[in-house]
Design a protein around this motif. Sequence first.
Motif, PDB file in Angstrom:
ATOM      1  N   PRO A 129       0.792  -0.903   0.071  1.00  0.00           N
ATOM      2  CA  PRO A 129       0.136  -0.041   0.043  1.00  0.00           C
ATOM      3  C   PRO A 129       0.610   1.332   0.047  1.00  0.00           C
ATOM      4  N   ASN A 131       0.848   5.946  -0.062  1.00  0.00           N
ATOM      5  CA  ASN A 131      -0.342   7.190  -0.012  1.00  0.00           C
ATOM      6  C   ASN A 131      -0.619   7.555  -1.152  1.00  0.00           C
ATOM      7  N   LEU A 132      -1.737   7.888  -1.568  1.00  0.00           N
ATOM      8  CA  LEU A 132      -2.239   8.411  -2.939  1.00  0.00           C
ATOM      9  C   LEU A 132      -1.822   9.707  -3.252  1.00  0.00           C
ATOM     10  N   THR A 143      -9.297   6.300  -2.620  1.00  0.00           N
ATOM     11  CA  THR A 143      -8.655   6.844  -1.675  1.00  0.00           C
ATOM     12  C   THR A 143      -7.161   6.253  -1.103  1.00  0.00           C
ATOM     13  N   LYS A 144      -6.923   5.281  -2.201  1.00  0.00           N
ATOM     14  CA  LYS A 144      -5.836   4.514  -1.888  1.00  0.00           C
ATOM     15  C   LYS A 144      -4.952   4.224  -3.150  1.00  0.00           C
ATOM     16  N   GLY A 146      -1.342   1.854  -4.438  1.00  0.00           N
ATOM     17  CA  GLY A 146      -0.462   0.659  -4.168  1.00  0.00           C
ATOM     18  C   GLY A 146       0.044  -0.071  -5.351  1.00  0.00           C
TER      19      GLY A 146
END
Length: 371
Positions: A129, A131-132, A143-144, A146
């Motif tokens: 994952p 941070n967008l 909101t993500k 990865g």
Amino acid sequence: MDKDTLISSFGKWISPINFDFFDEQVKIRNLDYYTKKLTTEAYLKLMLLAQLNQWDSLHEMSDALVDEGLQETVGFQSISVSQLSRRNREIPSNVMAMIFFQLVSKIKAFHQKNQSSMPLHIIDSTTIPLNLGKFAWADFRKTKAGIKVHLRLVMMDQHMTYPDQLTITPAKEHDRGQLEVLIDDKNATYVFDRGYIDYERFDRMTDDGYFFVSRLKANAVTHPIKSFDTGENPAILSDQMVWLGTSPSLAENVFRLVEVLDHRGKTLRLITNRFDILPEEVSEIYRARWAIELFFKWLKQHVKIKTFYGESENAVKNQIYTALIVYCLHVLIQLEMNSQRKILQIQRWLKRLLWKPANQWVRRMEDRTVP
């Protein structure tokens, strides 16, 4: 005098890297044309040390240069964070990939020389994952962000594995789409989980002469053709030749379905195109898939791939490749020394003896009395 006394443990560790070829590639790409201090080779050495020591940031990498051994190795006494950041963005990840594959070829040469049976190629992926806001190029959900590392792990034996192929994609990419890259050797058995189920691909693999073992989904439709003797092993519930799927997605080839009990008493349905081995061997081959889970766990715990030193796609890929290079260098010293020491133990000793004469590190791997 032992030649290992002339180099440090770090020098011994990185010696499998073909630096002559590496320097040629750097010159061809003009990567050091305007560089006076942080050459591509120095960058590589710093990144390997950052992975080995799991440094948290470029600031920690810069601060580490108070170490005189490190200064001597890279050829300078200090470097700014901005210079590190710029080189991390600019040095093409395919240069780091080139080093990784060169090391893999050395491991393969040893493996093939000592190979006594068909190797297992275990395929899986792991999602990292991000941070967008910082990694917009790796958008995953609203909101993500990865990435996925799709990897093939070769199992030499129960005690030694090594990665030999990978692709790095945004996390939204489906696992099945990467099999074209990861399946290319007809002298291996491929092992993967339910995320890679694709009947059409099973047919293509069978037609093209590739072997596989996979777990089948519990609700998958099969049509028995013939049952085989399961012997006296209570863990083998059934062994059948089957048609797979339903019209119009019915597979063209017949396959083998082996149902087994795992160690928790749960039924596993294993599909394969290998009819030449015992049902117990089919079960053992699938059980070996756990090795790639352990490999991903090792990467996430003992090198630095969960957080990154840069935000560009190139910087992220450089860091992943250097993490894999670290692992391959460990495997190569293990093979050279014919050592039974675990990779983690080899790494811990190396960190403590980095700038000491290499023979001190080598002796630890040779000495059977060391616990």
